[in-house]
Design a protein around this motif. Structure first.
Motif, PDB file in Angstrom:
ATOM      1  N   TRP A 189      11.075 -67.560  64.205  1.00 49.44           N
ATOM      2  CA  TRP A 189      12.464 -66.902  63.942  1.00 49.44           C
ATOM      3  C   TRP A 189      12.779 -67.118  62.301  1.00 49.44           C
ATOM      4  O   TRP A 189      14.080 -66.739  62.248  1.00 49.44           O
ATOM      5  CB  TRP A 189      13.354 -67.355  64.981  1.00 49.44           C
TER       6      TRP A 189
ATOM      7  N   GLU B 297       4.522 -60.641  72.284  1.00 45.64           N
ATOM      8  CA  GLU B 297       5.730 -60.214  72.747  1.00 45.64           C
ATOM      9  C   GLU B 297       6.010 -58.797  72.765  1.00 45.64           C
ATOM     10  O   GLU B 297       5.811 -58.046  71.816  1.00 45.64           O
ATOM     11  CB  GLU B 297       6.824 -60.885  71.530  1.00 45.64           C
TER      12      GLU B 297
ATOM     13  N   ASP C 167       5.756 -58.545  68.440  1.00 47.26           N
ATOM     14  CA  ASP C 167       5.579 -59.690  67.756  1.00 47.26           C
ATOM     15  C   ASP C 167       4.134 -60.234  68.626  1.00 47.26           C
ATOM     16  O   ASP C 167       4.368 -60.746  69.574  1.00 47.26           O
ATOM     17  CB  ASP C 167       6.506 -60.698  67.783  1.00 47.26           C
TER      18      ASP C 167
HETATM   19 MG   LIG Z   1       8.573 -64.047  67.917  1.00 45.63          MG
END
Ligand SMILES: [Mg+2]
Ligand SMILES: Nc1ncnc2c1ncn2[C@@H]1O[C@H](COP(=O)(O)OP(=O)(O)O)[C@@H](O)[C@H]1O
Length: 417
Positions: free
Chosen positions: A166, A261, A273
Motif C-alpha cells: 500500500w 487480489e 493486484d
Molecule cells: Mg495489494
C-alpha cells in the motif's frame, strides 16, 4: 536402505513465526516414501548471506525466499542457483525481480483479463541523474493530467507502478485530489487506474503450488482483521474463476507462491493486484488460514523434492497468447484453456494423489500440533514480538479464538461424527 536427504533453505527477513511452524511440521512429518521404495528425509534451515563463488555448489535442494525482493545479494544468489544448480525455487527469480506490478498488468491485459483501465504517467519530480534535466527538456512532452483522469473517469486510484504494501496508494475522487496526489508522488512512477467502486466482495487468493485458498478480504480493516473467516462468500462459478485467475498468473510467471487480489462486482471478476510473489503469511495476519498455508508450503515443497520436480525458467508465452488471440473463443472459453495450461504446470491431480498416498498423516499431525501447547507457545511468542505490551492479552485472546475455531472445524472435517 539409505535415504535421500533434502535440505530446504529459508531466505528470510525478520520473521520467526512461519519459519518455526514450517520447520516443526516438517519435523513431525518424518521420512516420506518416494518411488520404488526410496525414502526421503528433510531438514530446513535459515540461509545466511555470505560471499559466494559463482561455481560454488549450494547445500540446498529447495529454497523458499521472502527476502530477495528487497536485497541484491541474495537476489543474485537465487539467480545463480536457479541457473546453475537446479535448486527448486518457489518463484522464478527472473520474473519476480524483473517484472513488477506493471508488467503483470500488461501480461494479464494481453490475455484478456478484466484489469481496470490503467495509464502510466511520467515522474512528477526529476529522477536523480545529472543528465535527466536535459533529456527531459528534449523529450518530455507536456501532458494534461486532468484530461487523462477525465478519460479514465473518477474515482480512480493512483499507485506506484511497482507498488506493494500500500505504499503510495491513494483513491482519487476529483481533480484537486488528483493534483495533490501527483505532487506527493515525487520520485515514484505512478499508474492511474480506474477504481472498481462499490464492489460486492474483495477476494484475495493465496496459491501455494497446486492449492489455492480464496479468502474474503477487508482492506479497510486493521491488518489482523483483514481476512474474514467466511466459507461461502462466492458462487461456485465465481470462485472457480478467481482460482483460475490466480493459477493462470502463477503458471504464466512461474510462481508457486503468490497472492492475487480480485474485486468482484455484478458477477464480473476484476484482478487488481496479483504480482505478490512471496506474500505475507504471518500468523497474525492469516490467523485461521495459517495452518492451511503452512501445511500447503510443506506439502508442496516435499512433493517437489520427492518427485524431482524441475523449475521452469522459460515462459513459453506463445501458448497463452495463442489462446488470447483466438477470435472465436469467448472469455469463459479462454479461461478454461488457460486453466488447462495452468493445470499442466501445477499438476493438481498428481499432487493430490501424492498427498493422499504419501502424506496421508499430515492433516492429523498438524491438527494435533495446532491443538497442543507447542503451538500456543508459538502464538504467544509471536504476539509478544509483534505488538506493544498493553495489547498482548487482547491479541493472544483474539488469535486463540480464531485458531480454536480452526481446530474445531478441522476436527469435524477429519473425524465426522
Ligand atoms: Mg495489494
Ligand atoms: N482499481 C482499484 N479499484 C478499487 N480498489 C483499488 C484499486 N486499486 C487498488 N485498490 C485498493 O487499494 C489497495 C492497494 O492497492 P494495490 O494495487 O493492491 O497495491 P499494493 O501492491 O500496494 O497492495 C487495494 O487492496 C484496494 O483496496
Amino acid at each position: 536402505m539409505t535415504a535421500t536427504r533434502h535440505l530446504i533453505g529459508l531466505l528470510l527477513g525478520t520473521e520467526e513465526d512461519w519459519p518455526r511452524a514450517f520447520k516443526e511440521i516438517l519435523r513431525r512429518l518424518g521420512p516420506v516414501a518416494g518411488a520404488g521404495g526410496t525414502q526421503h528425509v528433510f531438514d530446513c534451515e535459515r540461509i545466511t548471506i555470505e560471499p559466494f563463488g559463482l561455481r560454488d555448489r549450494p547445500r540446498y535442494d529447495l529454497v523458499i525466499d521472502r527476502l530477495a525482493y528487497w536485497y541484491y545479494h541474495p537476489r543474485e544468489w537465487l539467480k545463480k542457483v536457479a541457473l546453475m544448480d537446479g535448486v527448486y525455487l518457489l518463484n522464478s527469480p527472473f520474473t519476480v525481480q524483473s517484472m513488477e506490478k506493471h508488467a503483470a498488468y500488461c501480461a494479464m491485459m494481453r490475455l484478456g483479463l478484466k484489469v481496470p483501465e490503467t495509464v502510466l504517467v511520467p515522474y512528477k519530480n526529476p529522477v536523480d541523474n545529472a543528465r535527466y534535466a536535459s533529456t527531459a527538456a528534449q523529450y518530455n512532452r507536456p501532458f494534461d493530467l486532468d484530461a487523462i483522469a477525465e478519460r479514465i473517469g473518477y474515482p480512480l486510484f493512483m499507485k506506484p507502478y511497482d507498488g506493494g504494501a500500500w505504499r503510495g496508494v491513494s483513491r482519487i475522487g476529483n481533480p484537486a485530489e488528483l493534483h495533490a496526489a501527483y505532487n506527493q508522488s515525487g520520485g515514484m512512477l505512478m499508474h492511474l487506474q480506474k477504481a472498481i467502486d462499490d464492489y460486492d466482495v474483495f477476494a484475495r487468493s493465496l496459491s501455494i503450488g497446486a492449492e489455492t485458498m480464496v479468502m474474503r478480504f477487508q482492506p479497510d480493516q486493521p491488518m489482523h482483521l483483514r481476512y474474514a473467516v467466511d466459507h461461502d462468500f462466492l458462487s461456485p462459478q465465481i470462485g472457480a474463476e478467481v482460482v483460475t485467475i490466480g493459477r493462470l498468473v502463477n503458471a504464466f510467471f512461474r510462481w508457486d507462491f503468490n497472492s492475487c487480489e480480485t474485486l468482484v462486482k455484478d458477477g464480473e471478476v476484476y484482478p487488481i493486484d496479483y504480482a505478490n510473489a512471496c506474500p505475507d503469511v504471518a500468523l497474525t495476519s492469516l490467523h485461521y488460514y495459517f495452518p492451511w498455508a503452512m501445511k500447503a508450503l510443506v506439502k508442496w515443497s516435499v512433493y517437489a523434492l520427492v518427485t524431482g520436480r524441475r523449475a521452469k525458467l522459460d515462459l513459453e508465452t506463445d501458448r497463452y497468447f495463442d489462446i488470447a488471440d483466438d477470435a472465436g473463443a469467448s472469455y469463459a472459453e479462454k479461461l478454461d484453456a488457460y486453466r488447462d495450461l495452468a493445470d499442466a504446470y501445477f499438476e493438481p491431480e498428481r499432487y493430490h494423489d501424492f498427498c493422499a498416498s504419501r502424506l496421508a498423516h499430515v492433516d492429523e499431525i498438524v491438527l494435533d500440533w495446532v491443538a497442543g501447547p507447542d503451538f500456543d507457545q508459538l502464538l504467544t511468542r509471536t504476539v509478544r514480538s509483534t505488538y506493544p505490551a498493553h495489547e498482548h492479552d487482547q491479541f493472544i485472546a483474539h488469535l486463540r479464538g480464531l485458531l480454536g475455531l480452526w481446530v474445531r472445524d478441522e476436527s469435524t472435517r477429519l473425524r465426522p461424527a
